[in-house]
Design an enzyme around this catalytic site. Structure first.
Site, PDB file in Angstrom:
ATOM      1  N   CYS A  10       0.835  -1.207   0.000  1.00 53.03           N
ATOM      2  CA  CYS A  10       0.000   0.000   0.000  1.00 53.03           C
ATOM      3  C   CYS A  10       0.875   1.264   0.000  1.00 53.03           C
ATOM      4  O   CYS A  10       2.092   1.188   0.079  1.00 53.03           O
ATOM      5  CB  CYS A  10      -0.911  -0.007   1.230  1.00 53.03           C
ATOM      6  SG  CYS A  10      -0.002   0.048   2.788  1.00 53.03           S
ATOM      7  N   CYS A  13       3.248   1.477   2.916  1.00 52.84           N
ATOM      8  CA  CYS A  13       4.378   0.550   2.789  1.00 52.84           C
ATOM      9  C   CYS A  13       5.436   1.127   1.839  1.00 52.84           C
ATOM     10  O   CYS A  13       6.633   1.049   2.114  1.00 52.84           O
ATOM     11  CB  CYS A  13       3.906  -0.802   2.282  1.00 52.84           C
ATOM     12  SG  CYS A  13       2.711  -1.607   3.355  1.00 52.84           S
TER      13      CYS A  13
END
Length: 75
Positions: A10, A13
């Site tokens: 995501c 991340c």
């Protein structure tokens, strides 16, 4: 030095991975950034909320995006 980013890939991340890379470069350290997306492996580190940050097999953060300077202090 191996830095692992634990998460699904995501935005958070990705941001944590970029901050980790910047922190390693700023500290003058050779670091391999590894993205771990397998939830079985992530759970193996005890992470219940991503993103997680592992430095040389030691979990140092979970559930938040650390800044490059915060990661630098952990290196």
């Amino acid at each position: 030095m191996i830095i692992k980013i634990l998460g699904s890939g995501c935005k958070k991340c990705v941001a944590l991975g970029e901050n980790a890379k910047a922190a390693a470069e700023a500290a003058g350290k050779q670091a391999e950034i590894v993205k771990v997306t397998d939830f079985t492996q992530i759970a193996g580190y005890g992470v219940m909320s991503t993103p997680g940050l592992v430095i040389d097999e030691k979990l140092v953060s979970a559930g938040k995006v650390l800044t490059a300077s915060e990661i630098g202090k952990l290196l």
